[in-house]
Design a protein around this motif. Structure first.
Motif, PDB file in Angstrom:
ATOM      1  N   ASP A  16       0.949  -1.200   0.016  1.00 36.53           N
ATOM      2  CA  ASP A  16       0.145   0.207  -0.281  1.00 36.53           C
ATOM      3  C   ASP A  16       0.939   1.258  -0.158  1.00 36.53           C
ATOM      4  OD1 ASP A  16      -2.327  -1.984   0.173  1.00 36.53           O
ATOM      5  OD2 ASP A  16      -2.476  -1.992   2.612  1.00 36.53           O
ATOM      6  N   ASP A  18       2.168   4.686  -1.141  1.00 39.59           N
ATOM      7  CA  ASP A  18       1.730   5.806  -1.303  1.00 39.59           C
ATOM      8  C   ASP A  18       2.594   6.721  -2.801  1.00 39.59           C
ATOM      9  OD1 ASP A  18      -1.217   6.283   0.137  1.00 39.59           O
ATOM     10  OD2 ASP A  18      -0.121   7.035   1.839  1.00 39.59           O
ATOM     11  N   GLY A  70       4.075   4.892   4.005  1.00 42.52           N
ATOM     12  CA  GLY A  70       3.582   4.595   2.523  1.00 42.52           C
ATOM     13  C   GLY A  70       3.989   5.213   1.927  1.00 42.52           C
ATOM     14  N   PRO A 108       2.057   1.298  -5.885  1.00 45.02           N
ATOM     15  CA  PRO A 108       2.031   2.844  -5.764  1.00 45.02           C
ATOM     16  C   PRO A 108       1.224   3.623  -6.500  1.00 45.02           C
ATOM     17  CG  PRO A 108       3.898   3.087  -7.097  1.00 45.02           C
ATOM     18  CD  PRO A 108       3.567   1.889  -7.120  1.00 45.02           C
ATOM     19  N   THR A 109       0.271   4.746  -5.652  1.00 47.46           N
ATOM     20  CA  THR A 109      -0.606   5.605  -5.930  1.00 47.46           C
ATOM     21  C   THR A 109       0.158   6.902  -6.846  1.00 47.46           C
ATOM     22  OG1 THR A 109      -1.638   5.452  -3.739  1.00 47.46           O
ATOM     23  CG2 THR A 109      -2.450   7.372  -5.595  1.00 47.46           C
ATOM     24  N   ARG A 168       2.468  14.905  -2.215  1.00 46.28           N
ATOM     25  CA  ARG A 168       1.515  15.638  -0.503  1.00 46.28           C
ATOM     26  C   ARG A 168       0.379  16.104  -0.488  1.00 46.28           C
ATOM     27  NH1 ARG A 168       1.913  17.516   4.346  1.00 46.28           N
ATOM     28  NH2 ARG A 168       1.319  15.686   6.044  1.00 46.28           N
ATOM     29  N   LEU A 171      -2.633  13.770  -2.903  1.00 42.09           N
ATOM     30  CA  LEU A 171      -2.585  11.785  -2.470  1.00 42.09           C
ATOM     31  C   LEU A 171      -3.721  12.844  -1.346  1.00 42.09           C
ATOM     32  CD1 LEU A 171       0.972  10.332  -1.584  1.00 42.09           C
ATOM     33  CD2 LEU A 171      -0.851  10.227  -3.447  1.00 42.09           C
TER      34      LEU A 171
END
Length: 190
Positions: A16, A18, A70, A108-109, A168, A171
């Motif tokens: 998980d 990010d 993350g 990852p995101t 950031r 996200l």
């Protein structure tokens, strides 16, 4: 340091993620220590802290804490060199393929590539600029960051941290992917 040319640095990964940060390749100092962005004067760790990704300034030896936030780290090219200029175009292309496979697996995101020249070479994107990219890799949003090396005089620590902060904020907003407009369909590169 010369003995470090045969060493590689393990990726820092976790579930998980990010953001998967991606350097160009390990420098000899990083290879000798086994830690990403380890050379004194590299601004990755201070920028990561100033951007708000970590609650305190981490040292390179604490890289294994990143997944708990993350975050992860890898490199486009695994081979350590004294300077990125020692890498061949073929190494960048092969590194891009490896990175695409890794991103598709880890999911990852955001993939954040630290170095616009490395991104351009690895993914055949000669006009790429710092910031969010319209293209995706492995279905994942891509953001190009300035190279945090102390040798990159074009960018200050605050400027690098500011670009990380933009990721950031993206996200935290849960908004559309980088480069996505209301009518835009992101292009997948690999």
């Amino acid at each position: 340091m010369e003995a470090s040319t045969d060493r590689t640095i393990e990726d820092v990964l976790g579930p998980d993620l990010d953001v998967l940060f991606c350097g160009i390749n390990p420098g000899l100092y990083s290879a000798a220590t086994g830690h990403h962005f380890a050379r004194p004067g590299n601004r990755f760790w201070p920028a990561l802290y100033r951007s708000g990704f970590t609650p305190r300034l981490l040292s390179p030896s604490e890289q294994d804490l990143l997944p708990s936030y993350g975050l992860g780290i890898t490199n486009v090219v695994q081979r350590p060199t004294a300077q990125a200029a020692e890498l061949s175009a073929e190494e960048f292309r092969e590194g891009g393929k490896r990175l695409a496979r890794l991103v598709a697996e880890v999911r990852p995101t955001v993939l954040a590539v630290a170095g616009v020249t490395a991104y351009r070479q690895a993914f055949g994107a000669p006009k790429a600029a710092i910031g969010p990219q319209r293209s995706r890799i492995g279905g994942v949003a891509v953001w190009v960051l300035p190279n945090p090396s102390g040798l990159n005089a074009h960018w200050t620590l605050d400027g690098i941290a500011g670009e990380m902060r933009r990721i950031r904020e993206f996200l935290l907003s849960g908004g559309p992917g980088p480069g996505d407009g209301p009518d835009a369909e992101p292009e997948t590169l690999w």
